[in-house]
Design a protein around this motif. Structure first.
Motif, short mmCIF file in Angstrom:
data_model
loop_
_atom_site.label_atom_id
_atom_site.label_comp_id
_atom_site.label_asym_id
_atom_site.label_seq_id
_atom_site.Cartn_x
_atom_site.Cartn_y
_atom_site.Cartn_z
N MET A 98 0.82 -1.21 0.00
CA MET A 98 0.00 0.00 0.00
C MET A 98 0.86 1.26 0.00
O MET A 98 0.49 2.26 -0.62
CB MET A 98 -0.92 0.01 1.22
CG MET A 98 -2.04 -1.01 1.16
SD MET A 98 -3.17 -0.84 2.56
CE MET A 98 -4.10 -2.37 2.42
N ILE A 99 2.00 1.22 0.67
CA ILE A 99 2.87 2.40 0.72
C ILE A 99 3.59 2.59 -0.61
O ILE A 99 3.59 3.68 -1.18
CB ILE A 99 3.91 2.25 1.85
CG1 ILE A 99 3.23 2.15 3.21
CG2 ILE A 99 4.87 3.45 1.84
CD1 ILE A 99 4.17 1.73 4.32
N GLY A 100 4.24 1.54 -1.09
CA GLY A 100 5.10 1.68 -2.26
C GLY A 100 4.51 1.21 -3.57
O GLY A 100 5.17 1.25 -4.60
N GLY A 101 3.26 0.75 -3.55
CA GLY A 101 2.62 0.30 -4.79
C GLY A 101 2.82 -1.17 -5.09
O GLY A 101 2.01 -1.78 -5.79
N ILE A 102 3.90 -1.75 -4.57
CA ILE A 102 4.16 -3.17 -4.81
C ILE A 102 5.05 -3.69 -3.69
O ILE A 102 5.89 -2.96 -3.14
CB ILE A 102 4.86 -3.38 -6.18
CG1 ILE A 102 4.92 -4.87 -6.55
CG2 ILE A 102 6.25 -2.76 -6.20
CD1 ILE A 102 5.41 -5.13 -7.97
N SER A 103 4.83 -4.93 -3.31
CA SER A 103 5.76 -5.63 -2.43
C SER A 103 5.83 -7.06 -2.92
O SER A 103 4.92 -7.55 -3.59
CB SER A 103 5.31 -5.58 -0.96
OG SER A 103 4.07 -6.22 -0.77
N TYR A 104 6.92 -7.72 -2.61
CA TYR A 104 7.12 -9.10 -3.05
C TYR A 104 7.11 -10.04 -1.86
O TYR A 104 7.77 -9.79 -0.84
CB TYR A 104 8.43 -9.24 -3.82
CG TYR A 104 8.28 -8.91 -5.29
CD1 TYR A 104 8.03 -9.92 -6.22
CD2 TYR A 104 8.36 -7.60 -5.73
CE1 TYR A 104 7.88 -9.63 -7.56
CE2 TYR A 104 8.21 -7.30 -7.08
CZ TYR A 104 7.97 -8.31 -7.99
OH TYR A 104 7.81 -8.01 -9.31
N ILE A 105 6.35 -11.13 -1.99
CA ILE A 105 6.35 -12.20 -1.00
C ILE A 105 7.53 -13.11 -1.34
O ILE A 105 7.53 -13.79 -2.36
CB ILE A 105 5.04 -13.00 -1.03
CG1 ILE A 105 3.83 -12.06 -0.97
CG2 ILE A 105 4.99 -13.98 0.12
CD1 ILE A 105 2.50 -12.77 -1.16
N LYS A 106 8.54 -13.11 -0.48
CA LYS A 106 9.77 -13.85 -0.75
C LYS A 106 9.86 -15.07 0.15
O LYS A 106 10.01 -14.95 1.36
CB LYS A 106 10.98 -12.95 -0.53
CG LYS A 106 12.31 -13.58 -0.90
CD LYS A 106 13.44 -12.58 -0.72
CE LYS A 106 14.78 -13.18 -1.13
NZ LYS A 106 15.89 -12.19 -0.95
N PRO A 107 9.78 -16.30 -0.42
CA PRO A 107 9.87 -17.51 0.39
C PRO A 107 11.33 -17.85 0.73
O PRO A 107 12.24 -17.64 -0.07
CB PRO A 107 9.26 -18.59 -0.52
CG PRO A 107 8.66 -17.87 -1.68
CD PRO A 107 9.41 -16.60 -1.81
N PHE A 108 11.51 -18.38 1.94
CA PHE A 108 12.81 -18.90 2.38
C PHE A 108 12.60 -20.35 2.84
O PHE A 108 12.13 -20.59 3.95
CB PHE A 108 13.38 -18.08 3.54
CG PHE A 108 13.84 -16.71 3.15
CD1 PHE A 108 15.13 -16.50 2.69
CD2 PHE A 108 12.98 -15.63 3.24
CE1 PHE A 108 15.57 -15.23 2.33
CE2 PHE A 108 13.40 -14.36 2.88
CZ PHE A 108 14.69 -14.16 2.42
#
Length: 458
Positions: A98-108
């Motif tokens: 919501m802040i930056g327009g996009i975020s990535y779900i990164k699996p570990f």
């Protein structure tokens, strides 16, 4: 590491270290910096007072409403463990996109489970995209302090012409917080000693991450880059902050301003002009013996300031698509998805869009976790599909369960739908095959007939 360093801080030289430039326009880069600055700013500056924290209020209210009655269940233990890991970071992910327009779900992948982190746009450089605007070449940075040194891991993920993902890792060491430093081996600190310098996945896993995009039109440069939920309201937020600073200043100074001779003021550090050492004093360049001290007492403009502030907040609601009164009425309470079901207008649609964006990302994530889990030999890992998860938003804004149940019964009564389908939906059972229908009949017959006729609750 500062949240703004990767995108806007040229001191670190991230683009030089990666050997590539972010392909977003200068307008988008400036906008991204502004979105994060407005969200995290908590101290006044010469441009305004952010004490109302409008961006935080918007993001927090939308997140709480979006997940107000959210439930997700997996089809088996492995799918459930993936959802459990995701649940630990879902609010962080929602805030970042919501802040930056996009975020990535990164699996570990770990030996016994898969955990996740959120990669925000402020910590990512995008070097290439496909024809649909989806990133195909990205760089991220992670900073670690060990002893008296600063270590920065640069990770570049590139999808090649064959569709295979290649990850390249480089580690830098610096004695100073303001520099990225010099390259060092990955085993310089235990945190990264197991990382390969370069690795190509044997099968298609995309970027190895899943994008969560903010469903708001780009109002910055018209490109396909996603934008912040409050991107269109940035100008209004600045005005609110300035308005707050002016109002606070008047109250702090009181009603009086003293007009004094200019020689009572101290010179500025550069010596070019006389500085106003206190905002209460205003210089009057004349003979101090004849001028003396004059009090100027304008009436405080409390009502006009407060009225303008309320109007600004209503405008923010209109621009973003919030329900009227969520920000501009102090008595407005946080609402769950169910409580806003009856709300008409943009607010209802906004919540639907956010919930659909999240659900799409989760369903895309499940097959990826199945692949990664097997590649990294996570205990119990196996292939997953988009349907390996059941997501329930409650009796909320995506649909009204009571109304849906009434509609299904009406369709059964009219001969348009098999009773087994309606009952399967009611109890969350699969209804895709004849075997599914047989299982429903075996479990709920003869209750089906009474349920469909009586309209009841079970």
């Amino acid at each position: 590491m500062s949240i703004l360093n990767v995108i806007t801080n040229k001191t670190y030289g991230y683009e030089d270290a990666f050997g590539a430039a972010d392909c977003s326009s200068i307008y988008m880069k400036d906008a991204i910096e502004e979105w994060f600055r407005l969200f995290y700013q908590d101290k006044p500056d010469k441009f305004g007072d952010p004490c109302q924290r409008i961006p935080y209020t918007v993001v927090n209210k939308l997140t709480k409403t979006m997940f107000g009655e959210y439930q997700a269940t997996g089809q088996d233990d492995f799918a459930s463990s993936v959802l459990d890991g995701l649940d630990k970071v879902r609010k962080r992910l929602a805030h970042d996109f919501m802040i930056g327009g996009i975020s990535y779900i990164k699996p570990f992948p770990l030996p016994d489970r898969i955990v996740f982190s959120s990669v925000s746009r402020a910590n990512m450089l995008i070097f290439g995209t496909d024809v649909e605007g989806n990133p195909t070449d990205v760089g991220t940075a992670e900073r670690t302090v060990s002893g008296s040194a600063y270590y920065t891991l640069l990770e570049r993920r590139t999808i090649g012409p064959d569709g295979k993902l290649t990850i390249r890792n480089r580690l830098f060491r610096s004695e100073y917080d303001s520099q990225i430093g010099r390259p060092v081996p990955l085993n310089s600190i235990p945190r990264y000693e197991a990382l390969p310098e370069e690795y190509t996945y044997p099968e298609d896993v995309g970027l190895g991450m899943v994008a969560l995009r903010c469903p708001v039109p780009n109002c910055v440069d018209g490109s396909k880059d996603p934008v912040s939920v409050y991107a269109a309201a940035v100008g209004l937020i600045r005005s609110i902050n300035r308005n707050e600073a002016e109002l606070s200043g008047e109250f702090e100074r009181g009603k009086s301003r003293l007009i004094v001779a200019s020689d009572m003021l101290k010179p500025s550090p550069d010596g070019k002009h006389k500085a106003l050492t206190d905002e209460v004093f205003t210089a009057f360049d004349d003979d101090p013996e004849t001028v003396g001290i004059t009090a100027f007492s304008p009436a405080l403009r409390e009502q006009s300031f407060l009225a303008r502030k309320a109007e600004y907040l209503r405008n923010v609601e209109s621009v973003i698509g919030l329900k009227r009164g969520v920000l501009s009425e102090v008595e407005a309470m946080d609402k769950t998805a169910t409580e806003v079901t009856s709300s008409a207008g943009d607010y209802n649609l906004t919540i639907i869009d956010f919930q659909q964006a999240w659900e799409s990302a989760v369903r895309e994530l499940m097959p990826l976790c199945g692949k990664l889990g097997q590649l990294y030999k996570v205990a119990g890992a196996h292939d997953l599909t988009e349907d390996s998860v059941t997501i329930d938003w409650g009796n909320g804004v995506l649909y009204d369960e009571d109304k849906r149940w009434t509609d299904l019964k009406a369709m059964v009564a009219a001969g348009m739908l098999k009773p087994e389908y309606a009952v399967g939906w009611y109890f969350g059972m699969p209804t895709e095959t004849p075997q599914d229908f047989e299982a429903i009949r075996a479990r709920y017959m003869p209750e089906i007939e009474s349920l469909m006729q009586g309209g009841g609750d079970m």
